[in-house]
Design a protein around this motif. Sequence first.
Motif, PDB file in Angstrom:
ATOM      1  N   ASP A  85      46.254  52.033  34.331  1.00 15.44           N
ATOM      2  CA  ASP A  85      45.812  51.261  35.481  1.00 15.44           C
ATOM      3  C   ASP A  85      46.845  50.192  35.838  1.00 15.44           C
ATOM      4  O   ASP A  85      47.277  49.418  34.980  1.00 15.44           O
ATOM      5  N   ASP A  86      47.243  50.192  37.099  1.00 17.97           N
ATOM      6  CA  ASP A  86      48.123  49.158  37.648  1.00 17.97           C
ATOM      7  C   ASP A  86      47.229  48.259  38.497  1.00 17.97           C
ATOM      8  O   ASP A  86      47.030  48.494  39.692  1.00 17.97           O
ATOM      9  N   ARG A  87      46.664  47.246  37.853  1.00 14.92           N
ATOM     10  CA  ARG A  87      45.663  46.412  38.530  1.00 14.92           C
ATOM     11  C   ARG A  87      46.257  45.587  39.655  1.00 14.92           C
ATOM     12  O   ARG A  87      45.555  45.254  40.617  1.00 14.92           O
ATOM     13  N   ASN A  88      47.537  45.259  39.556  1.00 18.13           N
ATOM     14  CA  ASN A  88      48.170  44.458  40.617  1.00 18.13           C
ATOM     15  C   ASN A  88      48.195  45.199  41.951  1.00 18.13           C
ATOM     16  O   ASN A  88      48.145  44.591  43.017  1.00 18.13           O
ATOM     17  N   ASN A  89      48.265  46.534  41.872  1.00 17.86           N
ATOM     18  CA  ASN A  89      48.346  47.333  43.107  1.00 17.86           C
ATOM     19  C   ASN A  89      47.109  48.197  43.342  1.00 17.86           C
ATOM     20  O   ASN A  89      47.071  48.957  44.301  1.00 17.86           O
TER      21      ASN A  89
END
Length: 382
Positions: free
Chosen positions: A63-67
């Motif tokens: 998971d890339d939470r920033n994007n």
Amino acid sequence: MDIQFNYKPEQVLQMLEEVDFLDRKDGSKRRDAYVTEWYFENLLTGNLANLNSQISTGWLYKDDRNNGIRHWVKIIDRSSYSDEERKADGAILNALHRTFQKDQCRGHRFHKFSYEKNRIKVVTLKKDNGSWKQVPPDQALVKILTTAKLKDALEKLSKPISKSGSEHKGFAQIWLKGMDEKYLRSLLLQRLFMNFTLPYSLDVDAIELLEDKLTFHEFKRKTPCPQGHFPLNTVNSFDLSDIEKQSRKFKLKCSPQELFDFLKKSFQVERDTNTSVFGLDLSHFKMLEFCHHLGIAYRYCIWNSSHCMAQYKDPATLDDLFDPVTMKTKNGCYLISNNLVPTYAKGFVFTGWGKSGSFSPNTLRIQATFEQSKFCRINEVS
């Protein structure tokens, strides 16, 4: 990413001996899973799955939470990639793409981490006019890849080292030498990717497609939680995360009873030692919730080794489970499974890193618990 990866089979064995010790003090538990998961993959492709199913392994996600993106990575060894594998992967990729379009919480992107012509590469897969095309790695993925760390790990692993200790030395020669060369190379690629290229990524043991129905498989070799669990009226990942976070703030160099008292006071829960339960790590429970939301089946298959523990010791070792010469199982351990939904969870339990089912003065991790009585015995391990 385009990195040279030109190692002989004996070098791959040596690297598997060490790869899970480079970034942790004791990687022996993770390394034992090389053997039990190899066994599960053979069972799944042999007689556990439907004969008409298509099976795909080697899937990771991060998971890339920033994007707001979940990256899905398929590890492929193109040096021996069969038409059957290619067909199954393509069908499952299409099914995942269709299903994930229903997810309103995040975007999903697909990538490939592949070995080909003595190189390892990462490419992004994009659907264009109904077909998948390989394009340069997505920039959102590139930003979180730790390529330099991978290169450093390869340099260290290519030299004779021994961080595993005398009691583990020779593991690869005993347990892995007879396995298929392709499997071992793919296994090494997976460990390299998860440990050094996309840290804190998670894996899905296998994805099955039958007609239009997807099933995610999770396999563990474990025993019922030895100290019971803490029942809850309802179980969800949000509450479990909060309990884990608050408990980690608690003084962890306490006795188990002090922790039990803290949980009772803070969350009004008391330990139940009468119900036999199995744990499922919070990260996997979150995946269960995700699958349930999108209509994907989630099958939890457990190799219950408690019988071996009764005969030998706690925990059971690979020697208790397998004959290292024939790689056949022994001592009457058996498999159980259940297609889970989140509401089947009945509570939680804590384990310490590296010591499943027990307490540790180090970091605690939380697991959702499921009653053993709800699992069906599906196979005599023999």
